[in-house]
Enzyme design. Structure first.
Site, mmCIF file in Angstrom:
data_model
loop_
_atom_site.group_PDB
_atom_site.id
_atom_site.type_symbol
_atom_site.label_atom_id
_atom_site.label_comp_id
_atom_site.label_asym_id
_atom_site.label_seq_id
_atom_site.Cartn_x
_atom_site.Cartn_y
_atom_site.Cartn_z
ATOM 1 C CB SER A 1 12.592 106.640 68.459
ATOM 2 O OG SER A 1 11.243 106.397 68.771
ATOM 3 C CG ASN A 2 8.439 109.538 70.790
ATOM 4 O OD1 ASN A 2 7.840 110.285 70.031
ATOM 5 N ND2 ASN A 2 8.144 108.243 70.899
ATOM 6 C CG MET B 1 8.478 101.224 79.080
ATOM 7 S SD MET B 1 6.946 101.733 78.245
ATOM 8 C CE MET B 1 6.037 100.196 78.322
ATOM 9 N NE ARG B 2 10.062 101.808 88.119
ATOM 10 C CZ ARG B 2 9.933 100.657 88.757
ATOM 11 N NH1 ARG B 2 10.051 99.521 88.101
ATOM 12 N NH2 ARG B 2 9.699 100.640 90.046
ATOM 13 C CG LEU C 1 5.474 108.561 86.801
ATOM 14 C CD1 LEU C 1 5.394 110.016 86.333
ATOM 15 C CD2 LEU C 1 6.920 108.180 87.063
ATOM 16 C CG ASN D 1 2.987 109.663 78.762
ATOM 17 O OD1 ASN D 1 4.111 109.241 78.467
ATOM 18 N ND2 ASN D 1 1.916 108.881 78.741
ATOM 19 C CG HIS E 1 -1.289 106.456 75.425
ATOM 20 N ND1 HIS E 1 -0.797 105.433 76.209
ATOM 21 C CD2 HIS E 1 -2.426 105.974 74.856
ATOM 22 C CE1 HIS E 1 -1.602 104.387 76.118
ATOM 23 N NE2 HIS E 1 -2.605 104.690 75.302
ATOM 24 C CG ASP F 1 -2.110 106.095 79.398
ATOM 25 O OD1 ASP F 1 -1.028 106.695 79.461
ATOM 26 O OD2 ASP F 1 -2.177 104.857 79.264
ATOM 27 C CB ALA G 1 2.137 110.233 63.655
HETATM 28 C C1 GRF Z 1 6.120 105.173 72.098
HETATM 29 O O1 GRF Z 1 5.275 104.353 71.351
HETATM 30 C C2 GRF Z 1 5.295 106.026 73.005
HETATM 31 O O2 GRF Z 1 4.054 106.378 72.479
HETATM 32 C C3 GRF Z 1 5.116 105.142 74.197
HETATM 33 O O3 GRF Z 1 6.324 104.431 74.325
HETATM 34 C C4 GRF Z 1 6.969 104.364 73.047
HETATM 35 C C5 GRF Z 1 8.342 104.934 73.229
HETATM 36 O O4 GRF Z 1 9.168 104.722 72.126
HETATM 37 N N1 GRF Z 1 4.780 105.916 75.359
HETATM 38 P P1 GRF Z 1 10.605 105.396 72.061
HETATM 39 O O5 GRF Z 1 11.403 104.883 73.258
HETATM 40 O O6 GRF Z 1 10.416 106.877 72.099
HETATM 41 O O7 GRF Z 1 11.202 104.931 70.770
#
Ligand code: GRF
Length: 210
Positions: free
Chosen positions: A28-29, A106-107, A109, A123, A125, A161, A189
């Protein structure tokens, strides 16, 4: 290594930075950045999306938006994380990528990839760093009784992070919030913050290249 090492001819022509987005899931981002990049005055084009997870819904979302999207599955590489990252790095470079955006990748690096893109990898977070690095950020904010939560866009460094903060967005924690309801509020947000922070980073980088 200078930022100019990876300037693709197309980027030079259009004056837009070529961005590669790494995802593992929903994307989604990623979708928010692709949407923002449609504006003619947005300083970046999304050149490539890569997912380590071939089933990531974000891959189809990217393709539906006419963005090239590759699955580079980590599983055939077994424990060799470096070899997997070399495949990712090679795809990024082949596509003339200048700035890498992690969006739900989700890995963790290895130092190799982090160093290769140092100063050019962002990134997002889901907490107000330095609070709550790592996982379960929303549950931890609720358990601590925090009045506000939010998200942070930061440069990626070897510490998870931990890199320099480029931007933050805050939302209230409301009475009765669960990690799910708070996560949904923070996610809205995120979708505003990430495209803005990326654009600001690229504009600033043009005046003061790393
Ligand atoms: C988000 O909550 C972001 O902050 C975290 O992973 C999630 C990714 O969501 N790093 P999406 O795949 O962008 O919907």
């Amino acid at each position: 290594m200078s930022g100019g090492d990876h300037v693709h001819p197309a980027a030079t022509r259009q004056g837009k930075a070529r961005v590669g987005i790494l995802i593992s899931g929903a994307g989604s981002n990623m979708a928010a950045i692709i949407e923002a990049a449609k504006a003619t005055d947005y300083p970046a084009d999304v050149a490539l999306v890569i997912s380590n997870n071939p089933e990531a819904p974000g891959l189809a979302l990217a393709r539906a938006a006419a963005v090239e999207a590759l699955a580079i599955d980590h599983r055939p590489f077994g424990k060799d994380r470096h070899a997997h990252e070399l495949a990712i790095d090679s795809a990024l470079r082949t596509h003339g990528v200048e700035v890498v955006v992690l969006a739900g990748y989700m890995r963790i690096l290895t130092a190799h990839l982090v160093r290769a893109w140092e100063g050019r990898m962002l990134n997002i977070h889901p907490s107000l760093l330095p609070k709550y690095p790592g996982l379960d950020t929303h549950a931890r904010a609720i358990a601590a009784g925090d009045a506000e939560a939010g998200c942070t866009v930061h440069l990626v460094t070897e510490g998870v992070d931990e890199g320099p903060v480029l931007g933050q967005a805050r939302v209230p924690v409301e009475a009765g919030d669960t990690p799910e309801t708070l996560s949904a509020r923070v996610r809205v947000a995120e979708h505003r913050l990430y495209p803005e922070a990326l654009a600001a980073f690229i504009r600033q980088r043009k005046t003061a290249p790393v």
